[in-house]
Design a protein around this motif. Structure first.
Motif, PDB file in Angstrom:
ATOM      1  N   PRO A  87      49.371 -40.174 -10.599  1.00 56.28           N
ATOM      2  CA  PRO A  87      48.406 -39.972 -11.677  1.00 56.28           C
ATOM      3  C   PRO A  87      47.667 -41.254 -12.058  1.00 56.28           C
ATOM      4  O   PRO A  87      46.546 -41.200 -12.535  1.00 56.28           O
ATOM      5  N   GLU A  88      48.269 -42.407 -11.805  1.00 55.44           N
ATOM      6  CA  GLU A  88      47.585 -43.652 -12.152  1.00 55.44           C
ATOM      7  C   GLU A  88      46.321 -43.844 -11.310  1.00 55.44           C
ATOM      8  O   GLU A  88      45.361 -44.458 -11.750  1.00 55.44           O
ATOM      9  N   ASP A  89      46.276 -43.291 -10.083  1.00 51.35           N
ATOM     10  CA  ASP A  89      45.069 -43.361  -9.266  1.00 51.35           C
ATOM     11  C   ASP A  89      43.947 -42.559  -9.915  1.00 51.35           C
ATOM     12  O   ASP A  89      42.791 -42.973  -9.923  1.00 51.35           O
ATOM     13  N   TYR A  90      44.288 -41.403 -10.431  1.00 50.72           N
ATOM     14  CA  TYR A  90      43.311 -40.547 -11.103  1.00 50.72           C
ATOM     15  C   TYR A  90      42.786 -41.230 -12.355  1.00 50.72           C
ATOM     16  O   TYR A  90      41.584 -41.305 -12.583  1.00 50.72           O
ATOM     17  N   VAL A  91      43.684 -41.764 -13.148  1.00 46.09           N
ATOM     18  CA  VAL A  91      43.290 -42.456 -14.375  1.00 46.09           C
ATOM     19  C   VAL A  91      42.414 -43.652 -14.029  1.00 46.09           C
ATOM     20  O   VAL A  91      41.368 -43.872 -14.649  1.00 46.09           O
ATOM     21  N   ALA A  92      42.792 -44.418 -13.012  1.00 48.92           N
ATOM     22  CA  ALA A  92      42.010 -45.590 -12.613  1.00 48.92           C
ATOM     23  C   ALA A  92      40.617 -45.183 -12.132  1.00 48.92           C
ATOM     24  O   ALA A  92      39.629 -45.849 -12.455  1.00 48.92           O
ATOM     25  N   ALA A  93      40.527 -44.085 -11.391  1.00 46.62           N
ATOM     26  CA  ALA A  93      39.227 -43.623 -10.916  1.00 46.62           C
ATOM     27  C   ALA A  93      38.344 -43.215 -12.089  1.00 46.62           C
ATOM     28  O   ALA A  93      37.148 -43.536 -12.116  1.00 46.62           O
ATOM     29  N   LEU A  94      38.908 -42.534 -13.064  1.00 46.98           N
ATOM     30  CA  LEU A  94      38.128 -42.153 -14.247  1.00 46.98           C
ATOM     31  C   LEU A  94      37.658 -43.392 -15.009  1.00 46.98           C
ATOM     32  O   LEU A  94      36.511 -43.460 -15.449  1.00 46.98           O
ATOM     33  N   GLU A  95      38.534 -44.368 -15.146  1.00 48.14           N
ATOM     34  CA  GLU A  95      38.164 -45.574 -15.880  1.00 48.14           C
ATOM     35  C   GLU A  95      37.113 -46.382 -15.143  1.00 48.14           C
ATOM     36  O   GLU A  95      36.259 -47.012 -15.769  1.00 48.14           O
ATOM     37  N   ARG A  96      37.132 -46.361 -13.798  1.00 51.27           N
ATOM     38  CA  ARG A  96      36.112 -47.092 -13.032  1.00 51.27           C
ATOM     39  C   ARG A  96      34.712 -46.566 -13.307  1.00 51.27           C
ATOM     40  O   ARG A  96      33.741 -47.308 -13.210  1.00 51.27           O
ATOM     41  N   VAL A  97      34.606 -45.277 -13.605  1.00 51.29           N
ATOM     42  CA  VAL A  97      33.284 -44.720 -13.881  1.00 51.29           C
ATOM     43  C   VAL A  97      32.990 -44.612 -15.369  1.00 51.29           C
ATOM     44  O   VAL A  97      31.974 -44.064 -15.765  1.00 51.29           O
ATOM     45  N   GLY A  98      33.872 -45.158 -16.213  1.00 46.12           N
ATOM     46  CA  GLY A  98      33.568 -45.279 -17.631  1.00 46.12           C
ATOM     47  C   GLY A  98      34.213 -44.283 -18.572  1.00 46.12           C
ATOM     48  O   GLY A  98      33.941 -44.301 -19.763  1.00 46.12           O
ATOM     49  N   PHE A  99      35.063 -43.390 -18.080  1.00 45.25           N
ATOM     50  CA  PHE A  99      35.732 -42.439 -18.957  1.00 45.25           C
ATOM     51  C   PHE A  99      37.063 -43.026 -19.386  1.00 45.25           C
ATOM     52  O   PHE A  99      37.898 -43.370 -18.559  1.00 45.25           O
ATOM     53  N   ARG A 100      37.256 -43.147 -20.683  1.00 39.35           N
ATOM     54  CA  ARG A 100      38.495 -43.729 -21.202  1.00 39.35           C
ATOM     55  C   ARG A 100      39.530 -42.642 -21.428  1.00 39.35           C
ATOM     56  O   ARG A 100      39.363 -41.767 -22.275  1.00 39.35           O
ATOM     57  N   VAL A 101      40.600 -42.699 -20.667  1.00 43.62           N
ATOM     58  CA  VAL A 101      41.636 -41.682 -20.705  1.00 43.62           C
ATOM     59  C   VAL A 101      42.607 -41.938 -21.843  1.00 43.62           C
ATOM     60  O   VAL A 101      43.013 -41.022 -22.546  1.00 43.62           O
ATOM     61  N   GLY A 102      42.999 -43.183 -22.028  1.00 42.64           N
ATOM     62  CA  GLY A 102      43.898 -43.530 -23.118  1.00 42.64           C
ATOM     63  C   GLY A 102      45.348 -43.656 -22.724  1.00 42.64           C
ATOM     64  O   GLY A 102      46.136 -44.230 -23.435  1.00 42.64           O
ATOM     65  N   SER A 103      45.734 -43.128 -21.558  1.00 43.90           N
ATOM     66  CA  SER A 103      47.117 -43.276 -21.115  1.00 43.90           C
ATOM     67  C   SER A 103      47.113 -43.546 -19.623  1.00 43.90           C
ATOM     68  O   SER A 103      46.160 -43.219 -18.927  1.00 43.90           O
ATOM     69  N   LYS A 104      48.167 -44.124 -19.145  1.00 41.17           N
ATOM     70  CA  LYS A 104      48.248 -44.450 -17.720  1.00 41.17           C
ATOM     71  C   LYS A 104      49.059 -43.430 -16.936  1.00 41.17           C
ATOM     72  O   LYS A 104      49.131 -43.483 -15.731  1.00 41.17           O
ATOM     73  N   GLY A 105      49.680 -42.498 -17.617  1.00 31.36           N
ATOM     74  CA  GLY A 105      50.513 -41.503 -16.941  1.00 31.36           C
ATOM     75  C   GLY A 105      49.752 -40.216 -16.724  1.00 31.36           C
ATOM     76  O   GLY A 105      48.532 -40.176 -16.829  1.00 31.36           O
ATOM     77  N   PRO A 106      50.479 -39.163 -16.445  1.00 28.66           N
ATOM     78  CA  PRO A 106      49.826 -37.866 -16.261  1.00 28.66           C
ATOM     79  C   PRO A 106      49.033 -37.494 -17.517  1.00 28.66           C
ATOM     80  O   PRO A 106      49.460 -37.773 -18.631  1.00 28.66           O
ATOM     81  N   ILE A 107      47.869 -36.903 -17.304  1.00 30.17           N
ATOM     82  CA  ILE A 107      47.069 -36.483 -18.452  1.00 30.17           C
ATOM     83  C   ILE A 107      47.050 -34.964 -18.513  1.00 30.17           C
ATOM     84  O   ILE A 107      47.272 -34.283 -17.514  1.00 30.17           O
ATOM     85  N   SER A 108      46.770 -34.466 -19.682  1.00 33.55           N
ATOM     86  CA  SER A 108      46.797 -33.014 -19.887  1.00 33.55           C
ATOM     87  C   SER A 108      45.637 -32.334 -19.169  1.00 33.55           C
ATOM     88  O   SER A 108      44.623 -32.951 -18.852  1.00 33.55           O
ATOM     89  N   ARG A 109      45.792 -31.044 -18.959  1.00 31.42           N
ATOM     90  CA  ARG A 109      44.723 -30.252 -18.353  1.00 31.42           C
ATOM     91  C   ARG A 109      43.465 -30.298 -19.220  1.00 31.42           C
ATOM     92  O   ARG A 109      42.354 -30.382 -18.715  1.00 31.42           O
ATOM     93  N   ASP A 110      43.631 -30.263 -20.550  1.00 33.27           N
ATOM     94  CA  ASP A 110      42.478 -30.325 -21.453  1.00 33.27           C
ATOM     95  C   ASP A 110      41.734 -31.652 -21.309  1.00 33.27           C
ATOM     96  O   ASP A 110      40.503 -31.687 -21.289  1.00 33.27           O
ATOM     97  N   LYS A 111      42.483 -32.744 -21.193  1.00 33.36           N
ATOM     98  CA  LYS A 111      41.854 -34.057 -21.029  1.00 33.36           C
ATOM     99  C   LYS A 111      41.152 -34.134 -19.673  1.00 33.36           C
ATOM    100  O   LYS A 111      40.065 -34.696 -19.554  1.00 33.36           O
ATOM    101  N   ALA A 112      41.754 -33.546 -18.647  1.00 31.74           N
ATOM    102  CA  ALA A 112      41.128 -33.521 -17.329  1.00 31.74           C
ATOM    103  C   ALA A 112      39.836 -32.703 -17.362  1.00 31.74           C
ATOM    104  O   ALA A 112      38.829 -33.089 -16.775  1.00 31.74           O
ATOM    105  N   ARG A 113      39.865 -31.582 -18.052  1.00 32.22           N
ATOM    106  CA  ARG A 113      38.663 -30.752 -18.186  1.00 32.22           C
ATOM    107  C   ARG A 113      37.573 -31.534 -18.929  1.00 32.22           C
ATOM    108  O   ARG A 113      36.401 -31.514 -18.545  1.00 32.22           O
ATOM    109  N   GLU A 114      37.965 -32.225 -19.992  1.00 31.15           N
ATOM    110  CA  GLU A 114      37.020 -33.056 -20.748  1.00 31.15           C
ATOM    111  C   GLU A 114      36.411 -34.124 -19.833  1.00 31.15           C
ATOM    112  O   GLU A 114      35.206 -34.383 -19.880  1.00 31.15           O
ATOM    113  N   ALA A 115      37.235 -34.723 -18.986  1.00 32.10           N
ATOM    114  CA  ALA A 115      36.748 -35.750 -18.063  1.00 32.10           C
ATOM    115  C   ALA A 115      35.735 -35.162 -17.088  1.00 32.10           C
ATOM    116  O   ALA A 115      34.686 -35.769 -16.826  1.00 32.10           O
ATOM    117  N   MET A 116      36.012 -33.982 -16.541  1.00 31.02           N
ATOM    118  CA  MET A 116      35.084 -33.363 -15.592  1.00 31.02           C
ATOM    119  C   MET A 116      33.757 -33.005 -16.269  1.00 31.02           C
ATOM    120  O   MET A 116      32.685 -33.191 -15.696  1.00 31.02           O
TER     121      MET A 116
END
Length: 170
Positions: A119-148
């Motif tokens: 999951p840290e790869d996913y979080v890192a990829a989101l952060e590289r494009v400017g989306f702030r996830v807020g955690s380094k571990g697995p993120i919720s489905r709702d947060k993933a939907r928000e990111a998409m």
């Protein structure tokens, strides 16, 4: 249509046989390049799911060339082709290569990273494009939907003003 049905059922070997016949029929001089591209895409997908990554990559590169010739560089079909090539890169372990993707392909690339076991790869990829996830571990489905949704909105906005590409290093 039969090739797609077989692909959807997971019968990739039979789907490959049917799709190879379709591609052969559509490869003549008086056929539609768009139809050929669609059949080649399905054939490439079947090879990908069957684990034939080299064949899938070769077919996807052929599709990319056809789609660029038909539609130009800034078209959703071209973005899909780049996504497919990025998926192959990830599955064969060529993570160290920087892959040049259009903004449209970025969403697909990040979705692919979410499916990975790290999951840290996913979080890192989101952060590289400017989306702030807020955690380094697995993120919720709702947060993933928000990111998409955020990525889609950003892509649409950027595409309307600047169709430049993003470089996402794996």
């Amino acid at each position: 249509a039969l090739g797609q049905v077989l692909e959807n059922r997971g019968d990739y070997e039979r789907a490959i046989e049917v799709l190879e016949q379709a591609v052969a029929m559509q490869s003549g001089p008086d056929t539609s390049p768009a139809d050929l591209s669609a059949s080649l895409t399905e054939l490439a997908n079947c090879h990908f799911y069957a684990g034939h990554y080299d064949v899938s990559e070769s077919l996807n590169r052929r599709v990319l060339a056809i789609d660029r010739r038909i539609y130009g560089d800034r078209h959703p079909h071209v973005a899909d082709d780049l996504i497919n090539l990025g998926a192959i890169e990830l599955n064969v372990g060529r993570h160290s290569l920087a892959v040049l993707l259009t903004n449209g392909a970025t969403v697909g690339r990040i979705r692919l990273q979410r499916l990975k076991t790290a999951p840290e790869d996913y979080v890192a990829a989101l952060e590289r494009v400017g989306f702030r996830v807020g955690s380094k571990g697995p993120i919720s489905r709702d947060k993933a939907r928000e990111a998409m949704e955020w990525l889609r909105d950003r892509w649409k906005q950027k595409l309307s003003t600047d169709p430049a590409c993003l470089i996402l290093a794996p």
